[in-house]
Design a protein around this motif. Structure first.
Motif: not given
Ligand code: FMN
Length: 206
Positions: A45, A47, A49-50, A53, A59, A66, A99-100, A103-104
């Motif tokens: 999947h 990201c 952007a929820c 994280c 995630c 991830v 990306d995920r 970001f996390a």
């Protein structure tokens, strides 16, 4: 000390893995442990952007590596990301994962990072540029070799013939081992990590 490696190829025994194996051999010779995580061939999947994280450090998607990598990065001292070149950039599944992951991630700063690219023919430097950007936004020192970190081939047997590529991988492993030992020696000598400023978020500049 331990270096985590991500193989962004769907081929567990392909070119990228062959390159990472050569880096791992050099790291192991210097007494550094290594572990390769294969992202495999299942859908990963992107990201969404929820922002969850930011609260949990993990995630919301549980069906790919991830969160496993985030757990392992707590203990790891360095990270190497390998990718096959797809249309002159990194493979899409790997981008989705990174990306995920970044970001996390909260355990990346000051841990050396390196990217490795494998192409049949072209697009390696653009791939490396894109991958190195994950490290350079995360305060990770980027490790280099005696050429840009690339091998060439369509399968692992081709890479076997890329003697320069394999040497680049060995030199990369030795260089990362050296940097890890320098960082450890600095820590033991009382050199602390740089004091962190609170992050300033300026979304636009007038
Ligand atoms: C969708 C796709 C796109 C590709 N694009 C490129 C490319 O732009 N340049 C290139 O030299 N090779 C390209 N290739 C070939 C792979 O990058 C190359 O065979 C690579 O070494 C495979 O690594 P792996 O065995 O670890 O998967 C592409 C392969 C696929 C499947």
């Amino acid at each position: 000390m331990k270096v985590l490696m991500i193989n962004g190829s769907p081929h567990k025994e392909g070119c990228t893995n062959r390159a990472l194996t050569e880096v791992a051999g050099a790291l192991n010779q210097e007494g550094i442990e290594t572990e390769v995580i294969h992202i495999g061939n299942k859908a990963i999947h992107g990201c969404i952007a929820c922002g969850k994280c930011a609260e949990t450090g993990r995630c919301v998607f549980q069906d790919d590596p991830v969160n496993e990598i985030l757990d392992k990065m707590e203990e790891a001292d360095g990270l190497i990301v390998g990718s096959p070149v797809y249309y002159a950039s990194a493979n899409g599944s790997l981008f989705a994962l990174l990306d995920r992951l970044f970001f996390a991630g909260r355990d990346f700063a000051f841990k050396p990072g390196a990217a490795v690219a494998s192409a049949r023919r072209a697009g390696t430097t653009a791939t490396l540029d894109a991958l190195n950007k994950y490290f350079t936004i995360a305060q990770m020192p980027v490790v280099s070799s005696n050429y840009w970190n690339m091998v060439h081939g369509r399968d692992a047997a081709d890479v076997e013939q890329d003697l320069e590529g394999l040497q680049i991988m060995r030199v990369l492993g030795k260089n990362m081992a050296w940097l890890l030992k320098c960082l450890e020696a600095g820590k033991n000598a009382g050199i602390s990590l740089p004091a962190q400023e609170e992050k300033a978020w300026t979304n636009f500049v007038r």
